[in-house]
Design an enzyme around this catalytic site. Structure first.
Site, PDB file in Angstrom:
ATOM      1  N   ASP A   9      36.901  45.635  33.748  1.00  0.00           N
ATOM      2  CA  ASP A   9      38.079  45.646  34.616  1.00  0.00           C
ATOM      3  C   ASP A   9      37.894  46.693  35.719  1.00  0.00           C
ATOM      4  OD1 ASP A   9      40.603  45.947  35.710  1.00  0.00           O
ATOM      5  OD2 ASP A   9      41.612  46.315  33.791  1.00  0.00           O
ATOM      6  N   VAL A  32      42.346  39.596  40.360  1.00  0.00           N
ATOM      7  CA  VAL A  32      42.036  41.025  40.462  1.00  0.00           C
ATOM      8  C   VAL A  32      43.086  41.738  41.334  1.00  0.00           C
ATOM      9  CG1 VAL A  32      40.405  40.817  42.416  1.00  0.00           C
ATOM     10  CG2 VAL A  32      40.116  42.642  40.747  1.00  0.00           C
ATOM     11  N   ASP A  33      43.628  41.020  42.301  1.00  0.00           N
ATOM     12  CA  ASP A  33      44.669  41.575  43.181  1.00  0.00           C
ATOM     13  C   ASP A  33      45.893  41.996  42.351  1.00  0.00           C
ATOM     14  OD1 ASP A  33      46.046  42.202  45.501  1.00  0.00           O
ATOM     15  OD2 ASP A  33      46.418  40.117  46.098  1.00  0.00           O
ATOM     16  N   THR A 117      35.525  34.246  44.141  1.00  0.00           N
ATOM     17  CA  THR A 117      34.960  33.346  43.118  1.00  0.00           C
ATOM     18  C   THR A 117      35.966  32.940  42.038  1.00  0.00           C
ATOM     19  OG1 THR A 117      34.188  35.149  41.712  1.00  0.00           O
ATOM     20  CG2 THR A 117      32.662  34.362  43.402  1.00  0.00           C
ATOM     21  N   TYR A 120      40.008  31.391  44.679  1.00  0.00           N
ATOM     22  CA  TYR A 120      39.501  30.807  45.932  1.00  0.00           C
ATOM     23  C   TYR A 120      38.271  29.909  45.728  1.00  0.00           C
ATOM     24  CZ  TYR A 120      42.793  33.498  48.858  1.00  0.00           C
ATOM     25  OH  TYR A 120      43.922  34.010  49.471  1.00  0.00           O
TER      26      TYR A 120
HETATM   27  N1  AR6 Z   1      38.539  43.371  37.364  1.00  0.00           N
HETATM   28  C1  AR6 Z   1      37.443  42.838  37.943  1.00  0.00           C
HETATM   29  N2  AR6 Z   1      37.333  41.545  38.293  1.00  0.00           N
HETATM   30  C2  AR6 Z   1      38.399  40.751  38.027  1.00  0.00           C
HETATM   31  C3  AR6 Z   1      39.583  41.231  37.445  1.00  0.00           C
HETATM   32  C4  AR6 Z   1      39.632  42.613  37.117  1.00  0.00           C
HETATM   33  N3  AR6 Z   1      40.713  43.175  36.546  1.00  0.00           N
HETATM   34  N4  AR6 Z   1      40.444  40.186  37.324  1.00  0.00           N
HETATM   35  C5  AR6 Z   1      39.821  39.088  37.810  1.00  0.00           C
HETATM   36  N5  AR6 Z   1      38.578  39.432  38.233  1.00  0.00           N
HETATM   37  P1  AR6 Z   1      40.323  36.322  42.055  1.00  0.00           P
HETATM   38  P2  AR6 Z   1      39.751  35.320  44.775  1.00  0.00           P
HETATM   39  C6  AR6 Z   1      37.535  38.586  38.851  1.00  0.00           C
HETATM   40  O1  AR6 Z   1      40.936  35.035  41.660  1.00  0.00           O
HETATM   41  O2  AR6 Z   1      38.982  34.181  44.217  1.00  0.00           O
HETATM   42  C7  AR6 Z   1      44.832  36.419  44.293  1.00  0.00           C
HETATM   43  O3  AR6 Z   1      46.011  35.757  43.968  1.00  0.00           O
HETATM   44  C8  AR6 Z   1      37.604  37.102  38.649  1.00  0.00           C
HETATM   45  O4  AR6 Z   1      37.064  36.751  37.385  1.00  0.00           O
HETATM   46  O5  AR6 Z   1      40.974  37.581  41.644  1.00  0.00           O
HETATM   47  O6  AR6 Z   1      39.161  36.106  45.909  1.00  0.00           O
HETATM   48  C9  AR6 Z   1      44.863  36.984  45.708  1.00  0.00           C
HETATM   49  O7  AR6 Z   1      46.142  37.451  46.053  1.00  0.00           O
HETATM   50  C10 AR6 Z   1      36.713  36.618  39.795  1.00  0.00           C
HETATM   51  O8  AR6 Z   1      35.340  36.713  39.425  1.00  0.00           O
HETATM   52  O9  AR6 Z   1      40.159  36.433  43.680  1.00  0.00           O
HETATM   53  C11 AR6 Z   1      44.472  35.796  46.531  1.00  0.00           C
HETATM   54  O10 AR6 Z   1      45.558  34.933  46.763  1.00  0.00           O
HETATM   55  C12 AR6 Z   1      36.961  37.649  40.890  1.00  0.00           C
HETATM   56  O11 AR6 Z   1      37.636  38.736  40.259  1.00  0.00           O
HETATM   57  C13 AR6 Z   1      43.454  35.082  45.667  1.00  0.00           C
HETATM   58  O12 AR6 Z   1      43.774  35.457  44.324  1.00  0.00           O
HETATM   59  C14 AR6 Z   1      37.815  37.137  42.029  1.00  0.00           C
HETATM   60  O13 AR6 Z   1      38.826  36.287  41.532  1.00  0.00           O
HETATM   61  C15 AR6 Z   1      42.047  35.543  45.947  1.00  0.00           C
HETATM   62  O14 AR6 Z   1      41.154  34.741  45.223  1.00  0.00           O
END
Ligand code: AR6
Length: 167
Positions: A9, A32-33, A117, A120
């Site tokens: 995390d 992650v956001d 990834t 999105y």
């Molecule tokens: N720590 C590290 N990586 C993480 C965590 C964490 N706590 N949680 C998830 N991931 P995503 P995107 C990974 O969906 O595709 C949001 O709603 C996850 O497994 O977080 O860029 C934003 O507001 C994946 O590999 O971001 C936008 O609307 C990576 O983080 C949208 O999602 C990115 O997944 C952005 O989508």
């Protein structure tokens, strides 16, 4: 500069800055956001509101509030739409702009999630190659950055980055 992969995390990392995979409102979301906003606490969204949003491929800087990381670099990755809409260049730009902000603020350690990834839908392997190539190319330019961590949430991403780092 040292590149490494770490699985877990991103909100737990004690680095100068963690990168957030945000959306263009910068006001929080899922993935992650959501995790970053929850861990940083409610003051983060107030500062984000003052930033006036962020375009795809760009990045903005805030404090880290309750996070162990001192700062957050918020970047907005592209939504994957088949690859013909400039997604790869926009993803590379997310990494580059984030590194430039870190450098401009004299930071020495930064951690990236696997931008775009998740929600999105950017294919993980192509995304990892773009991330790795953009960060390693930047190595030759940096005065302050000493350590970049690729923070992987899934086993699959962790393996992809380990393979790239071993090449
Ligand atoms: N720590 C590290 N990586 C993480 C965590 C964490 N706590 N949680 C998830 N991931 P995503 P995107 C990974 O969906 O595709 C949001 O709603 C996850 O497994 O977080 O860029 C934003 O507001 C994946 O590999 O971001 C936008 O609307 C990576 O983080 C949208 O999602 C990115 O997944 C952005 O989508």
């Amino acid at each position: 500069m040292k590149l490494s992969a770490w699985q877990g995390d991103i909100t737990k990392l004690s680095v100068d800055a963690i990168v957030n995979a945000a959306n263009s409102s910068l006001l929080g979301g899922g993935g992650v956001d959501g995790a970053i906003h929850r861990a940083a606490g409610p003051d983060l969204v107030h500062e984000c509101r003052l930033r006036g949003g962020c375009k795809v491929g760009e990045a903005k800087f805030t404090k880290g509030y309750r996070l162990p990381a001192r700062f957050i670099i918020h970047t907005v990755g592209p939504v994957w739409n088949g690859g013909g809409s400039g997604e790869s260049d926009l993803l590379a730009s997310c990494y580059l702009r984030s590194l430039e902000i870190a450098e401009m603020n004299s930071l020495s350690t930064i951690a990236f999630p696997c931008i775009s990834t998740g929600i999105y839908r950017f294919p993980s392997k192509v995304a990892a190659e773009i991330a790795y190539r953009t960060v390693s190319d930047y190595m030759t330019n940096t005065k302050h950055l000493q350590k970049v961590t690729f923070c992987c949430f899934s086993d699959g991403d962790f393996q992809l980055y380990q393979r790239l780092l071993a090449e």
